[in-house]
Motif scaffolding. Structure first.
Motif, short mmCIF file in Angstrom:
data_model
loop_
_atom_site.label_atom_id
_atom_site.label_comp_id
_atom_site.label_asym_id
_atom_site.label_seq_id
_atom_site.Cartn_x
_atom_site.Cartn_y
_atom_site.Cartn_z
N ARG A 273 15.39 4.18 10.68
CA ARG A 273 16.48 4.10 11.66
C ARG A 273 15.98 4.33 13.09
NH1 ARG A 273 20.48 8.01 11.69
NH2 ARG A 273 21.61 6.50 12.98
N PHE A 274 14.79 4.88 13.25
CA PHE A 274 14.34 5.32 14.57
C PHE A 274 13.03 4.66 15.00
CE2 PHE A 274 17.07 8.76 13.00
CZ PHE A 274 17.93 8.88 14.07
N PRO A 275 13.03 3.32 15.19
CA PRO A 275 11.79 2.64 15.59
C PRO A 275 11.26 3.13 16.94
CG PRO A 275 13.67 1.15 15.70
CD PRO A 275 14.14 2.37 14.99
N SER A 276 12.11 3.66 17.81
CA SER A 276 11.60 4.05 19.12
C SER A 276 10.97 5.45 19.11
CB SER A 276 12.67 3.94 20.20
OG SER A 276 13.79 4.68 19.84
N VAL A 277 10.90 6.08 17.96
CA VAL A 277 10.11 7.31 17.83
C VAL A 277 9.17 7.19 16.62
CG1 VAL A 277 11.61 8.86 19.09
CG2 VAL A 277 12.08 8.42 16.70
N HIS A 278 8.48 6.05 16.55
CA HIS A 278 7.45 5.73 15.55
C HIS A 278 7.98 5.08 14.28
CE1 HIS A 278 4.64 7.61 18.20
NE2 HIS A 278 5.18 8.78 18.06
N GLY A 279 9.27 5.22 13.98
CA GLY A 279 9.86 4.45 12.89
C GLY A 279 9.39 4.85 11.50
N ALA A 280 9.34 3.86 10.61
CA ALA A 280 8.99 4.07 9.21
C ALA A 280 7.51 4.49 9.09
CB ALA A 280 9.24 2.79 8.43
N PRO A 281 7.14 5.11 7.97
CA PRO A 281 5.73 5.44 7.76
C PRO A 281 4.86 4.19 7.81
CG PRO A 281 7.10 6.49 6.07
CD PRO A 281 7.99 5.54 6.83
N VAL A 282 3.56 4.39 8.12
CA VAL A 282 2.61 3.28 8.05
C VAL A 282 1.85 3.29 6.73
CG1 VAL A 282 2.35 2.98 10.54
CG2 VAL A 282 0.86 4.62 9.35
N HIS A 283 1.89 4.43 6.02
CA HIS A 283 1.17 4.51 4.74
C HIS A 283 1.74 5.65 3.90
CE1 HIS A 283 -2.07 3.97 1.91
NE2 HIS A 283 -2.42 5.24 2.00
N ILE A 284 1.77 5.43 2.59
CA ILE A 284 2.24 6.44 1.64
C ILE A 284 1.17 6.59 0.56
CG2 ILE A 284 3.98 6.92 -0.15
CD1 ILE A 284 5.95 5.21 1.57
N GLY A 285 0.71 7.82 0.35
CA GLY A 285 -0.22 8.07 -0.76
C GLY A 285 -1.67 8.16 -0.34
N ASN A 286 -2.55 7.59 -1.16
CA ASN A 286 -4.01 7.76 -1.05
C ASN A 286 -4.57 7.65 0.39
OD1 ASN A 286 -6.74 7.78 -1.34
ND2 ASN A 286 -6.85 6.03 -2.76
N PRO A 287 -5.02 8.77 0.94
CA PRO A 287 -5.53 8.77 2.32
C PRO A 287 -6.73 7.85 2.51
CG PRO A 287 -5.34 11.03 1.46
CD PRO A 287 -5.10 10.11 0.31
N GLU A 288 -7.55 7.68 1.44
CA GLU A 288 -8.77 6.87 1.60
C GLU A 288 -8.48 5.40 1.92
OE1 GLU A 288 -11.63 7.48 -1.49
OE2 GLU A 288 -11.57 9.67 -1.25
N GLU A 289 -7.30 4.94 1.50
CA GLU A 289 -6.89 3.55 1.79
C GLU A 289 -6.88 3.26 3.28
OE1 GLU A 289 -5.60 0.86 -0.05
OE2 GLU A 289 -6.39 1.80 -1.86
N ILE A 290 -6.63 4.29 4.10
CA ILE A 290 -6.61 4.08 5.56
C ILE A 290 -7.77 4.84 6.23
CG2 ILE A 290 -4.17 3.46 5.73
CD1 ILE A 290 -3.60 6.36 6.61
#
Lengths: 260, 260
Positions: free
Chosen positions: A179-196
């Motif tokens: 609901r809040f794209p102007s304060v970073h919005g939805a997550p960019v990743h969920i779960g395994n940190p190594e993926e990013i």
């Protein structure tokens, strides 16, 4: 200061009576990151923000030479109304003043960029606890292997913040922050940190490590440190930002930023 | 051409084999308005778009001198891949070429701005009929008494498009279009046209009048004609746009623009 209006709080800051961090002041109002650049760099930085809206969500951008954030706080002055600033010349920190009276020139453009305080409020109201609050530390932040979309001299990796939560809270966290794209919005990743490209959650690049309990899922959001990190790397001749934690308090209510 | 891929369609345009309007081509893909300005005007125009996201939702902005829309169609070339262009000098239409090979210079910036085709698709999928489609005409558009937020030389009234619907469809229309902020998003006004300075629905400033039946509610959306109208009024030394109805077809699927 939790119950002050933004106008009252900014007046206190402007008069020199307060120069501390802004966490918890003016409950319910949007706080913003500040970046000031000379006109020569402003177009490509604005382009960078347009291309990376999750890392650099724009709340307000001033006219060339104007320190008045007319969309978010028309009665404010960005030269005096933040508790503390940082001045960088060619990427090096050179000063930490409490106003910009000696630095401001008429070719400057000020960018106000959304900050995670607003979406954290929304998560908490939805019963999703913030581990870094419980543990009394800063949110952990990490450089990732995900590149931002470059614009001119501005490029570099996305920085993310991480909040661990029970698996049952993850879907709701996506819904609430979408609901809040102007304060970073939805997550960019969920779960395994190594993926990013994050090797070790216990060793953040910025902020402090927090406990991740058995069975919890780490959830990652694009972080407002990204534009500062990218700008420092680009080494503009002059760049002025807020000092960490010493944000600008706007007249906007957090709920006004909800897109639905 | 409804079932062509955007790449196939753009190849056909580039080869000179098609120079007509793009309504109905490449079903399910996002089409965009084009505005090209020299670097000297690009910063304030980008600022204008940032301040008026409902009228000027940005899909993509190119690097200075680049005709490649890297975010929305990295294989395309904006100098050749639209069926028809319009060239304006100091606000006056001077040419209507089918490519920009003789106009493009290395200080140009191209802006791709969202268009209502995408949200109309979403409304139709939700069972909300479009009167201007039923009547085989262009959507009616009106200058309003609502000012855009100015930026430098760019200022002027918001232009809106109007779609009449049964009262029972209005709430759903708000919900459906709120998902698509990058193609104008939620309506800007529902109901009485006079509230936004429109005297007579049967006399639109652009496009064609449509029937409004007894008991129907007119619903108004910010319109992509706004930035062109504002830019023409600002009389930049050179501005190039798509010819009306002759849009750029991106590689983006309409659903990819949904924020939730």
């Amino acid at each position: 200061m939790r119950n002050m209006t933004p106008e009252q709080f900014r007046e206190k800051v402007r008069s020199g009576a307060f120069s501390g961090p802004t966490a918890g002041v003016c409950d319910g109002y949007v706080q913003a990151n500040l970046a000031i650049l000379p006109k020569e760099d402003a177009f490509v930085f604005l382009l960078f923000c347009q291309r990376n809206p999750k890392s650099c969500p724009l709340i307000d951008v001033t006219d060339i030479g104007s320190a008045i954030p007319s969309a978010s706080a028309p009665g404010a002055d960005l030269r005096t109304d933040l508790p503390k600033y940082r001045v960088y010349r060619n990427g090096e920190l050179t000063d930490e003043p409490t106003d910009l009276n000696e630095y401001w020139t008429d070719d400057m453009v000020a960018f106000l960029i959304g900050c995670s305080f607003t979406f954290e409020e929304a998560l908490i109201r939805n019963g999703i606890p913030m581990r870094h609050h419980e543990e009394g530390v800063n949110v952990p932040m990490y450089r990732t292997s995900v590149d931002t979309v470059p614009a001119g001299k501005f490029s570099g990796p996305m920085v993310v913040s991480m909040r661990p939560m029970g698996a049952g809270d993850v879907v709701r966290a996506v819904q609430v922050t979408s609901r809040f794209p102007s304060v970073h919005g939805a997550p960019v990743h969920i779960g395994n940190p190594e993926e990013i490209g994050i090797r070790n959650l216990t060793n953040p690049d910025f902020g402090d490590a927090v406990t991740v309990r058995d069975g919890e899922t780490p959830v990652f959001w694009a972080c407002g440190v990204t534009p500062q990190s990218v700008a420092m790397h680009a080494k503009p001749s002059l760049m002025i930002t807020h000092a960490p934690g010493h944000m600008f308090v706007t007249d906007l209510k957090s709920e006004q930023l909800g897109v639905i």
